[in-house]
Scaffold this active site. Structure first.
Site, PDB file in Angstrom:
ATOM      1  N   GLU A 160      39.757  38.078  33.772  1.00  0.00           N
ATOM      2  CA  GLU A 160      39.261  37.886  32.401  1.00  0.00           C
ATOM      3  C   GLU A 160      39.776  38.946  31.435  1.00  0.00           C
ATOM      4  O   GLU A 160      39.655  38.798  30.232  1.00  0.00           O
ATOM      5  CB  GLU A 160      37.725  37.851  32.387  1.00  0.00           C
ATOM      6  CG  GLU A 160      37.043  39.152  32.730  1.00  0.00           C
ATOM      7  CD  GLU A 160      35.520  38.988  32.839  1.00  0.00           C
ATOM      8  OE1 GLU A 160      35.046  37.850  32.994  1.00  0.00           O
ATOM      9  OE2 GLU A 160      34.824  40.019  32.750  1.00  0.00           O
ATOM     10  N   HIS A 195      47.125  40.547  41.862  1.00  0.00           N
ATOM     11  CA  HIS A 195      46.846  40.246  40.456  1.00  0.00           C
ATOM     12  C   HIS A 195      48.138  40.158  39.649  1.00  0.00           C
ATOM     13  O   HIS A 195      48.905  41.129  39.610  1.00  0.00           O
ATOM     14  CB  HIS A 195      45.948  41.340  39.867  1.00  0.00           C
ATOM     15  CG  HIS A 195      44.541  41.281  40.387  1.00  0.00           C
ATOM     16  ND1 HIS A 195      43.461  41.028  39.585  1.00  0.00           N
ATOM     17  CD2 HIS A 195      44.053  41.412  41.640  1.00  0.00           C
ATOM     18  CE1 HIS A 195      42.356  41.017  40.318  1.00  0.00           C
ATOM     19  NE2 HIS A 195      42.689  41.254  41.579  1.00  0.00           N
ATOM     20  N   CYS A 223      48.463  40.303  36.573  1.00  0.00           N
ATOM     21  CA  CYS A 223      48.485  41.294  35.482  1.00  0.00           C
ATOM     22  C   CYS A 223      49.036  42.621  35.966  1.00  0.00           C
ATOM     23  O   CYS A 223      49.470  43.441  35.160  1.00  0.00           O
ATOM     24  CB  CYS A 223      47.101  41.454  34.854  1.00  0.00           C
ATOM     25  SG  CYS A 223      45.822  41.992  36.001  1.00  0.00           S
TER      26      CYS A 223
HETATM   27 ZN   LIG Z   1      43.978  41.836  34.750  1.00  0.00          ZN
END
Ligand SMILES: [Zn+2]
Length: 186
Positions: free
Chosen positions: A78, A146, A148
């Site tokens: 998120e 992840h 990200c």
């Molecule tokens: Zn992240």
């Protein structure tokens, strides 16, 4: 879900990064994103209460560990709105009731289908099982990569993030904890 809002919003993002939302390749991207979000965030619209996922229970005298290992999990971070994915391992020692294994996988899926952080996802899975099935203990471990992390910064190889939530005997009893971790190869 308001797909019109998602489409308008994503068009703005495309403009914001300096792209032309009207060029051929991007023209339908906002509507594709809206469809994809409806799928990957489906639990936001799922009004069935979460307790119902584990409501079909069977009385069974079995007091050893039940483990569902390597459940595929994909969710959305998120903080960056990028996916993270990997495996979930879910174990419990029954009180006097058990559930079908597919229902454990369904629990993982349900909480994964919304914007998440891996820590909360791990906790929500463990707590639902603990609350609804009243087992002696629950152990949940997630290992995820992840996006990200992998697409930014130094772009090193994908580090794996581990999170765990232990409840009941999985927390209080060192032997149970060790058995769980060795069964999942940790
Ligand atoms: Zn992240």
């Amino acid at each position: 879900m308001d797909s019109k809002k998602i489409e308008d919003g994503f068009r703005l993002i495309l403009e914001g990064i300096g792209e032309n939302p009207n060029r051929d390749g991007l023209l339908k991207t906002p509507s594709r994103i809206a469809k994809m979000y409806a799928e990957v965030f489906s639990s936001l619209e799922d009004n069935s209460n979460e307790e119902s996922i584990l409501s079909t229970q069977f009385i069974e005298k079995y007091d050893e560990m039940i483990l569902l290992k390597d459940i595929p999990v994909t969710s959305f971070c998120e903080h960056h709105f990028l996916p993270f994915s990997g495996k979930a391992h879910v174990a419990y020692i029954p009180g006097n009731r058990i559930v079908g294994l597919s229902k454990l996988a369904r629990t993982v899926e349900f909480y994964a289908a919304r914007p998440q952080v891996q820590e909360r996802l791990t906790t929500q899975i463990a707590e639902l099982i603990y609350r609804t099935l009243e087992p002696r203990g629950v152990g949940v471990v997630l290992e995820c990569v992840h996006s990200c992390v992998t697409i930014r910064g130094v772009k090193k190889h994908a580090s794996v993030m581990f999170t765990s939530k232990l409840l009941g005997t999985f927390k209080s009893n060192a032997t149970t904890r060790t058995e769980f971790l060795s069964l999942i190869g940790k």
